[in-house]
Scaffold this active site. Structure first.
Site, PDB file in Angstrom:
ATOM      1  N   SER A 140      -0.870  -2.259  -3.647  1.00 43.16           N
ATOM      2  CA  SER A 140      -0.389  -3.732  -3.414  1.00 43.16           C
ATOM      3  C   SER A 140       0.008  -4.229  -4.472  1.00 43.16           C
ATOM      4  O   SER A 140      -0.560  -3.863  -5.579  1.00 43.16           O
ATOM      5  CB  SER A 140      -1.538  -4.190  -2.631  1.00 43.16           C
ATOM      6  N   TYR A 191     -10.836  -4.764  -2.557  1.00 42.78           N
ATOM      7  CA  TYR A 191      -9.541  -4.434  -2.217  1.00 42.78           C
ATOM      8  C   TYR A 191      -8.710  -4.043  -3.289  1.00 42.78           C
ATOM      9  O   TYR A 191      -8.232  -2.792  -3.394  1.00 42.78           O
ATOM     10  CB  TYR A 191      -8.802  -5.324  -1.494  1.00 42.78           C
TER      11      TYR A 191
HETATM   12  N1  NAP Z   1       0.309  -5.929   5.401  1.00 42.42           N
HETATM   13  C1  NAP Z   1       0.297  -6.318   3.932  1.00 42.42           C
HETATM   14  O1  NAP Z   1       0.552  -7.420   3.980  1.00 42.42           O
HETATM   15  C2  NAP Z   1       0.157  -5.455   3.076  1.00 42.42           C
HETATM   16  C3  NAP Z   1       0.527  -5.827   1.708  1.00 42.42           C
HETATM   17  C4  NAP Z   1       0.304  -4.781   0.520  1.00 42.42           C
HETATM   18  C5  NAP Z   1      -0.327  -3.393   0.955  1.00 42.42           C
HETATM   19  N2  NAP Z   1      -0.352  -3.412   2.152  1.00 42.42           N
HETATM   20  C6  NAP Z   1      -1.198  -1.895   2.419  1.00 42.42           C
HETATM   21  O2  NAP Z   1      -0.256  -1.172   3.304  1.00 42.42           O
HETATM   22  C7  NAP Z   1      -1.140  -0.311   4.211  1.00 42.42           C
HETATM   23  C8  NAP Z   1      -0.948  -0.516   5.640  1.00 42.42           C
HETATM   24  O3  NAP Z   1      -1.269  -1.850   6.017  1.00 42.42           O
HETATM   25  P1  NAP Z   1      -0.996  -2.544   7.142  1.00 42.42           P
HETATM   26  O4  NAP Z   1      -0.526  -3.876   6.960  1.00 42.42           O
HETATM   27  O5  NAP Z   1       0.156  -1.790   8.019  1.00 42.42           O
HETATM   28  O6  NAP Z   1      -2.383  -2.554   8.086  1.00 42.42           O
HETATM   29  P2  NAP Z   1      -2.590  -2.661   9.610  1.00 42.42           P
HETATM   30  O7  NAP Z   1      -1.174  -3.396  10.316  1.00 42.42           O
HETATM   31  O8  NAP Z   1      -3.875  -3.063   9.678  1.00 42.42           O
HETATM   32  O9  NAP Z   1      -2.870  -1.186  10.065  1.00 42.42           O
HETATM   33  C9  NAP Z   1      -3.607  -0.391   9.544  1.00 42.42           C
HETATM   34  C10 NAP Z   1      -3.205   1.070   9.901  1.00 42.42           C
HETATM   35  O10 NAP Z   1      -4.280   2.004   9.343  1.00 42.42           O
HETATM   36  C11 NAP Z   1      -5.118   2.628  10.125  1.00 42.42           C
HETATM   37  N3  NAP Z   1      -6.606   2.650   9.421  1.00 42.42           N
HETATM   38  C12 NAP Z   1      -7.357   1.675   8.846  1.00 42.42           C
HETATM   39  N4  NAP Z   1      -8.355   2.006   8.633  1.00 42.42           N
HETATM   40  C13 NAP Z   1      -8.338   3.649   8.513  1.00 42.42           C
HETATM   41  C14 NAP Z   1      -9.031   4.734   8.349  1.00 42.42           C
HETATM   42  N5  NAP Z   1     -10.303   4.412   7.725  1.00 42.42           N
HETATM   43  N6  NAP Z   1      -8.549   5.790   8.623  1.00 42.42           N
HETATM   44  C15 NAP Z   1      -7.702   6.125   9.067  1.00 42.42           C
HETATM   45  N7  NAP Z   1      -6.521   5.034   9.492  1.00 42.42           N
HETATM   46  C16 NAP Z   1      -7.085   3.831   9.090  1.00 42.42           C
HETATM   47  C17 NAP Z   1      -5.194   1.832  11.482  1.00 42.42           C
HETATM   48  O11 NAP Z   1      -5.378   2.724  12.548  1.00 42.42           O
HETATM   49  P3  NAP Z   1      -6.124   2.245  13.608  1.00 42.42           P
HETATM   50  O12 NAP Z   1      -5.322   1.105  14.432  1.00 42.42           O
HETATM   51  O13 NAP Z   1      -6.257   3.359  14.496  1.00 42.42           O
HETATM   52  O14 NAP Z   1      -7.526   1.425  13.209  1.00 42.42           O
HETATM   53  C18 NAP Z   1      -3.801   1.265  11.435  1.00 42.42           C
HETATM   54  O15 NAP Z   1      -2.956   2.631  11.538  1.00 42.42           O
HETATM   55  C19 NAP Z   1      -2.577  -0.670   3.667  1.00 42.42           C
HETATM   56  O16 NAP Z   1      -2.999   0.378   2.717  1.00 42.42           O
HETATM   57  C20 NAP Z   1      -2.412  -1.989   2.985  1.00 42.42           C
HETATM   58  O17 NAP Z   1      -3.490  -2.259   2.107  1.00 42.42           O
HETATM   59  C21 NAP Z   1      -0.339  -4.294   3.170  1.00 42.42           C
END
Ligand code: NAP
Length: 257
Positions: free
Chosen positions: A144, A157
């Site tokens: 991130s 985080y």
């Molecule tokens: N969204 C943003 O603005 C943003 C910005 C920078 C970085 N990121 C990073 O990008 C990545 C994806 O984020 P996102 O926004 O796509 O999140 P999201 O929409 O909340 O989706 C999270 C995904 O991760 C899975 N997950 C969560 N905890 C888990 C665990 N302990 N083991 C296995 N699977 C797990 C969830 O599965 P279930 O649905 O089955 O729980 C879901 O598929 C993360 O690492 C996040 O930190 C996101």
């Protein structure tokens, strides 16, 4: 174009959001994809269905990334079903609860470290021999842009993502001799469930509210992040390792996320 034909990719947290976008893209590029999820089997099933309907190969695997026994069993199952793994995209993640440094419990710090850094190490412990044997192996971890900005009320985080980045950079040096490339993709705000929750909590806004003031007049999408991942695992990035690509439109939303 099947640039990844013959390769097997594990994408963690691929049931929705960024991980879903990466799974769809790597499958479109020809990889067989292990769609990992933690809880939502129906959503993961939809991703698998979408890939196979398009002529690709995908199977869903339930495993919490912070449970090493579960991730080890998953790698065994992927090997059995799809073949040896040559791409690992560590994307699964959760945000912290929004408390300040000393107001955050030790348990929460440990939990975030476990999901973002120790969990991916556990997964690699089992998968790395496959990547080494493949001739070309790729590890991409989704970090991130908060690692650069260190926003308030996000220490667990950000600390966990920083730890993840050190794992990748170390791995890049250790595994180069085995043909493994290890890189980081660091988005800013992305239009996903997590992004939407963060914007609501920090600014009382919606993702739609932020479009106009965002770089390029829109919020980053999972497809934007997936494009960077697809390039890193492609032949075009064969001489790139230990690097971080920021996918944040040049920055702006660091204060929010
Ligand atoms: N969204 C943003 O603005 C943003 C910005 C920078 C970085 N990121 C990073 O990008 C990545 C994806 O984020 P996102 O926004 O796509 O999140 P999201 O929409 O909340 O989706 C999270 C995904 O991760 C899975 N997950 C969560 N905890 C888990 C665990 N302990 N083991 C296995 N699977 C797990 C969830 O599965 P279930 O649905 O089955 O729980 C879901 O598929 C993360 O690492 C996040 O930190 C996101």
């Amino acid at each position: 174009m099947s640039t990844l034909a013959g390769r097997v990719a594990i994408v963690t947290g691929a049931s929705r959001g960024v991980g879903r976008g990466i799974a769809l893209r790597l499958a479109a590029d020809g990889a067989a994809v292990a769609v990992n999820y933690r809880r939502d089997g129906a959503a993961a099933g939809e991703v698998v269905k979408e890939i196979t309907a398009g002529g690709g190969v995908a199977v869903g695997y339930r495993a919490a990334i912070d449970d090493e026994a579960a991730t080890t069993a998953m790698v065994h199952a992927v090997r059995r079903d799809l073949g040896p793994v040559s791409i690992v995209v560590s994307n699964a993640g959760t945000a912290s609860r929004g408390l300040d440094v000393v107001g955050t419990s030790r348990e929460e710090y440990l939990s975030l470290l476990s999901v973002h850094a120790l969990g991916p190490i556990g997964l690699l412990r089992e998968a790395l021999p496959d990547l080494r044997a493949a001739g070309r192996g790729d590890v991409v971890m989704i970090s991130s842009n908060t690692v650069a900005s260190a926003p308030a009320q996000a220490a667990p985080y950000t600390m966990a993502k920083a730890a993840m980045e050190i794992v990748v950079r170390t791995l890049a040096r250790e595994e180069r001799q085995h043909g493994i490339r290890a890189n980081i993709v660091a988005p800013g705000l992305v239009a996903t469930d997590m992004g939407s929750r963060l914007v609501r909590a920090s600014a009382g806004a919606t993702l739609g509210d932020l479009a106009e003031s965002s770089p390029f007049g829109r919020v980053c999408t999972p497809e934007d992040v997936a494009g960077a991942v697809a390039w890193l695992v492609s032949a075009d990035a064969g001489y790139v390792t230990g690097q971080k690509i920021l996918v944040d439109g040049g920055g702006r939303d660091a204060a929010i996320f």
